[in-house]
Design a protein around this motif. Sequence first.
Motif, mmCIF file in Angstrom:
data_model
loop_
_atom_site.group_PDB
_atom_site.id
_atom_site.type_symbol
_atom_site.label_atom_id
_atom_site.label_comp_id
_atom_site.label_asym_id
_atom_site.label_seq_id
_atom_site.Cartn_x
_atom_site.Cartn_y
_atom_site.Cartn_z
ATOM 1 N N THR A 9 0.741 -0.959 -0.249
ATOM 2 C CA THR A 9 0.036 0.111 0.062
ATOM 3 C C THR A 9 1.007 1.310 -0.204
ATOM 4 O O THR A 9 2.080 1.128 0.144
ATOM 5 N N ARG A 10 0.000 2.427 0.089
ATOM 6 C CA ARG A 10 1.026 3.593 -0.062
ATOM 7 C C ARG A 10 0.501 4.669 0.640
ATOM 8 O O ARG A 10 -0.777 4.668 0.866
ATOM 9 N N PHE A 11 0.869 5.635 1.040
ATOM 10 C CA PHE A 11 0.811 6.953 1.711
ATOM 11 C C PHE A 11 0.977 7.914 0.847
ATOM 12 O O PHE A 11 2.319 8.065 0.355
ATOM 13 N N ALA A 12 0.348 8.894 0.249
ATOM 14 C CA ALA A 12 0.680 9.939 -0.981
ATOM 15 C C ALA A 12 0.386 11.144 -0.707
ATOM 16 O O ALA A 12 -0.576 11.952 -1.528
ATOM 17 N N PRO A 13 0.949 12.045 0.351
ATOM 18 C CA PRO A 13 0.498 13.393 0.607
ATOM 19 C C PRO A 13 1.151 14.200 -0.560
ATOM 20 O O PRO A 13 2.066 13.960 -1.005
ATOM 21 N N SER A 14 0.249 15.513 -0.599
ATOM 22 C CA SER A 14 0.930 16.444 -1.355
ATOM 23 C C SER A 14 1.528 17.404 -0.517
ATOM 24 O O SER A 14 1.026 18.070 0.576
ATOM 25 N N PRO A 15 2.874 17.856 -0.941
ATOM 26 C CA PRO A 15 3.243 18.670 0.354
ATOM 27 C C PRO A 15 3.127 20.381 -0.099
ATOM 28 O O PRO A 15 3.912 21.221 -0.388
ATOM 29 N N ILE A 45 5.691 11.285 -2.428
ATOM 30 C CA ILE A 45 5.343 12.732 -2.341
ATOM 31 C C ILE A 45 4.477 13.269 -3.774
ATOM 32 O O ILE A 45 5.397 13.342 -4.640
ATOM 33 N N GLU A 46 3.380 13.792 -3.646
ATOM 34 C CA GLU A 46 2.951 14.146 -4.647
ATOM 35 C C GLU A 46 3.043 15.634 -4.820
ATOM 36 O O GLU A 46 2.087 16.256 -4.549
ATOM 37 N N ASP A 47 3.998 15.910 -5.663
ATOM 38 C CA ASP A 47 4.583 17.229 -5.832
ATOM 39 C C ASP A 47 4.529 17.654 -7.321
ATOM 40 O O ASP A 47 5.710 18.475 -7.588
ATOM 41 N N ALA A 193 -1.317 15.304 -14.962
ATOM 42 C CA ALA A 193 -2.074 15.576 -13.822
ATOM 43 C C ALA A 193 -2.433 14.618 -12.789
ATOM 44 O O ALA A 193 -1.854 13.337 -13.076
ATOM 45 N N TYR A 194 -3.060 14.701 -11.658
ATOM 46 C CA TYR A 194 -3.115 13.683 -10.676
ATOM 47 C C TYR A 194 -3.592 12.388 -11.127
ATOM 48 O O TYR A 194 -2.752 11.620 -10.652
ATOM 49 N N HIS A 195 -4.582 12.115 -11.780
ATOM 50 C CA HIS A 195 -5.012 10.765 -12.110
ATOM 51 C C HIS A 195 -3.686 9.896 -12.936
ATOM 52 O O HIS A 195 -3.835 8.542 -12.409
ATOM 53 N N ASP A 215 -12.743 11.095 0.381
ATOM 54 C CA ASP A 215 -13.044 12.210 -0.406
ATOM 55 C C ASP A 215 -12.432 11.496 -1.894
ATOM 56 O O ASP A 215 -12.964 12.376 -2.788
ATOM 57 N N LEU A 216 -11.724 10.519 -1.783
ATOM 58 C CA LEU A 216 -11.091 10.174 -3.197
ATOM 59 C C LEU A 216 -11.823 9.067 -3.798
ATOM 60 O O LEU A 216 -11.452 8.378 -4.720
ATOM 61 N N ARG A 217 -12.796 8.734 -3.169
ATOM 62 C CA ARG A 217 -13.695 7.481 -3.562
ATOM 63 C C ARG A 217 -14.047 7.542 -5.167
ATOM 64 O O ARG A 217 -13.709 6.296 -5.885
HETATM 65 N N1 GLU Z 1 -2.153 13.356 -3.017
HETATM 66 C C1 GLU Z 1 -3.275 13.292 -2.437
HETATM 67 C C2 GLU Z 1 -3.915 13.966 -1.363
HETATM 68 O O1 GLU Z 1 -3.013 14.399 -0.537
HETATM 69 C C3 GLU Z 1 -3.701 11.613 -2.229
HETATM 70 C C4 GLU Z 1 -3.876 11.062 -3.440
HETATM 71 C C5 GLU Z 1 -4.334 9.505 -3.464
HETATM 72 O O2 GLU Z 1 -4.133 8.747 -2.040
HETATM 73 O O3 GLU Z 1 -4.415 8.847 -4.494
HETATM 74 O O4 GLU Z 1 -5.060 13.869 -1.034
#
Ligand code: GLU
Length: 279
Positions: A9-15, A45-47, A193-195, A215-217
Amino acid sequence: MSPPAGFVTRFAPSPTGRLHRGHAFSALTAHDAARAAGGRLNLRIEDIDTARCRPAFAQAIIADLAWLGVTWDEPVVFQSKRQVAYAEALRALRDRGLVYRCFKTRAEAAAASASAPHGPQLAFLGAALPLDEEARRLAAGEAFAWRLSIAAAERELDGFANLAFQDADRGRIRADPWLAGDVILARKDLGVAYHLAAVVDDGASGVTCVIRGEDLREACHVQVLLQALLRLPTPDYRHHPLILGADGKRLAKRDASETIASLRAGGATPERLRAELGL
Ligand code: GLU
């Protein structure tokens, strides 16, 4: 390098700011799931949005996660360094006629879908411009985004009947890409872009279970489609409830008092924070 086997799995925060209690919940949930499964956790890191993201926030995120006791198993992935992989994926879709150039602003796209003959709807369904008009705009140096054509994708896949994903709370869900419409895969200013970035990276790192906030469902519908088009496996999905502030509203990065940094400065311990979060 082949992706690791087993649960990933992963954790993907935007800084774009400091992490708050909601991010702590998300990161710990993903971390605990990986550890319970004897699997792996990736930190991404979603930067890609360099105007909004700051390297200093990325470093602060890493420090906050370390304080929380979150550990990850691969080198941290920075999306800002993955442009080549995103460009390759976009090129593959482009070669198959699945994307088109869109010169509209977001506001113009929203207005176009609101006034579409099939009635007001949220999703934008556009079309490629006639070649001469496109050539004229390109020659004039006008910026464009690349949008995914849901209609072209539907033709390529012979319909969406086989498009589905496993949702931890809701079971098997049929994906309906029409809900998302012709999403932007490459922004005018960024080239991605994000997707697209999320799907390419989940695929490259062998993610088997995406854990993220509810919120990302809805993002699943387009992400599952992109996985099919890019011939990537579809992971399972788990969406956790969002942590709310004292006012009942969802937390935002601007809620300074809720950041991990300020909780920490106020004497919080990771154990106490975990307990408060019900973990
Ligand atoms: N970077 C996104 C956020 O911080 C998360 C994207 C994802 O988990 O698919 O909300």
